[in-house]
Design a protein around this motif. Structure first.
Motif, PDB file in Angstrom:
ATOM      1  N   ASP A  28       0.832  -1.209   0.000  1.00  0.00           N
ATOM      2  CA  ASP A  28       0.000   0.000   0.000  1.00  0.00           C
ATOM      3  C   ASP A  28       0.864   1.256   0.000  1.00  0.00           C
ATOM      4  OD1 ASP A  28      -2.650   1.485   0.462  1.00  0.00           O
ATOM      5  OD2 ASP A  28      -1.359   2.168   2.114  1.00  0.00           O
ATOM      6  N   CYS A  29       1.897   1.275   0.816  1.00  0.00           N
ATOM      7  CA  CYS A  29       2.748   2.463   0.897  1.00  0.00           C
ATOM      8  C   CYS A  29       3.507   2.702  -0.405  1.00  0.00           C
ATOM      9  CB  CYS A  29       3.707   2.345   2.083  1.00  0.00           C
ATOM     10  SG  CYS A  29       2.878   2.489   3.691  1.00  0.00           S
ATOM     11  N   SER A  72      -9.674  -3.820  15.172  1.00  0.00           N
ATOM     12  CA  SER A  72     -10.028  -5.181  14.729  1.00  0.00           C
ATOM     13  C   SER A  72      -8.817  -6.105  14.678  1.00  0.00           C
ATOM     14  CB  SER A  72     -10.711  -5.124  13.358  1.00  0.00           C
ATOM     15  OG  SER A  72      -9.810  -4.629  12.391  1.00  0.00           O
ATOM     16  N   GLY A  73      -7.652  -5.587  15.087  1.00  0.00           N
ATOM     17  CA  GLY A  73      -6.450  -6.411  15.103  1.00  0.00           C
ATOM     18  C   GLY A  73      -5.665  -6.401  13.804  1.00  0.00           C
ATOM     19  N   ASP A  74      -6.105  -5.602  12.829  1.00  0.00           N
ATOM     20  CA  ASP A  74      -5.375  -5.501  11.560  1.00  0.00           C
ATOM     21  C   ASP A  74      -4.132  -4.643  11.739  1.00  0.00           C
ATOM     22  OD1 ASP A  74      -7.299  -6.991  10.232  1.00  0.00           O
ATOM     23  OD2 ASP A  74      -8.397  -5.213   9.547  1.00  0.00           O
ATOM     24  N   LYS A 103      -5.037   3.984   4.626  1.00  0.00           N
ATOM     25  CA  LYS A 103      -6.369   4.023   5.248  1.00  0.00           C
ATOM     26  C   LYS A 103      -6.319   4.436   6.714  1.00  0.00           C
ATOM     27  CE  LYS A 103      -6.561  -0.813   6.715  1.00  0.00           C
ATOM     28  NZ  LYS A 103      -7.131  -2.136   6.495  1.00  0.00           N
ATOM     29  N   ALA A 104      -5.123   4.374   7.313  1.00  0.00           N
ATOM     30  CA  ALA A 104      -4.996   4.670   8.748  1.00  0.00           C
ATOM     31  C   ALA A 104      -4.248   5.969   9.031  1.00  0.00           C
ATOM     32  CB  ALA A 104      -4.283   3.504   9.433  1.00  0.00           C
ATOM     33  N   GLY A 108      -2.438   9.785  14.075  1.00  0.00           N
ATOM     34  CA  GLY A 108      -1.362   9.847  15.058  1.00  0.00           C
ATOM     35  C   GLY A 108      -0.574   8.557  15.196  1.00  0.00           C
ATOM     36  N   ILE A 109      -0.780   7.625  14.279  1.00  0.00           N
ATOM     37  CA  ILE A 109      -0.094   6.339  14.373  1.00  0.00           C
ATOM     38  C   ILE A 109       1.407   6.497  14.173  1.00  0.00           C
ATOM     39  CG2 ILE A 109       0.128   4.047  13.330  1.00  0.00           C
ATOM     40  CD1 ILE A 109      -2.929   4.324  12.672  1.00  0.00           C
ATOM     41  N   GLY A 110       1.811   7.289  13.192  1.00  0.00           N
ATOM     42  CA  GLY A 110       3.236   7.513  12.953  1.00  0.00           C
ATOM     43  C   GLY A 110       3.923   8.095  14.178  1.00  0.00           C
TER      44      GLY A 110
END
Length: 175
Positions: A28-29, A72-74, A103-104, A108-110
């Motif tokens: 995806d990236c 969901s654990g993905d 999609k995420a 703030g995940i990064g």
């Protein structure tokens, strides 16, 4: 970062079990234009082979692998700390392949991955971290906000997935 997102370190066996999901994030990236050592079109076999080697390196204790999972654990993000360094650099580690699925993004995940990689580096007794990223890319702002210091850039250092040249900027962080 949303409450239902978790960041955690995985060991060698679990890393091997995550290869398929990590390949999805990498593909995806790259398809989204990230210059992370791969060219378009990136095959699933190429992505799986890369993550299999990473899992082996994790199992050998040469690197730490962090994953970000949604509610969901993905697996939606990842970053690595490469701890295997030359004999005269036992205090240093490289941060590599900080990836967040499109999609995420914007949650703030990064930033959370970078905060956790600092914690892992300290636990591994690393006091100097280095990384590189595409000059002018979104990741530069993320790294600067996370306390990283720009060293400089090298024009035409790498290729974007579409084959265009891109500069690379180098960063360091003292822990």
């Amino acid at each position: 970062m949303s409450d239902n997102m978790t960041i955690r370190r995985v060991g060698g066996n679990e890393a091997a079990a995550c290869v398929e999901a990590l390949a999805d994030v990498l593909i995806d990236c790259v398809e989204g234009g990230a210059s992370v050592s791969f060219m378009l079109p990136i095959s699933r076999e190429t992505a799986l082979a890369f993550w299999s080697k990473v899992a082996q390196s994790v199992a050998l204790g040469e690197r730490a692998l962090l994953i970000a999972e949604d509610g969901s654990g993905d697996i939606v993000g990842t970053v690595q700390l490469i701890t295997a360094q030359p004999e005269n650099q036992p205090h240093r580690a490289d941060v590599a392949k900080m990836l967040v699925h499109r999609k995420a993004r914007g949650r703030g995940i990064g930033h959370a991955l970078m905060r956790e990689i600092d914690r892992v580096a300290r636990a591994e007794k690393k006091s100097v971290l280095v990384l590189d990223t595409v000059t002018g890319g979104d990741a530069e702002r993320l790294y600067q906000r996370a306390g990283w210091h720009r060293v400089g850039n090298v024009p035409n250092y790498a290729l974007m997935p579409d084959g265009a040249f891109c500069g690379t900027t180098f960063y360091f962080k003292q822990l």
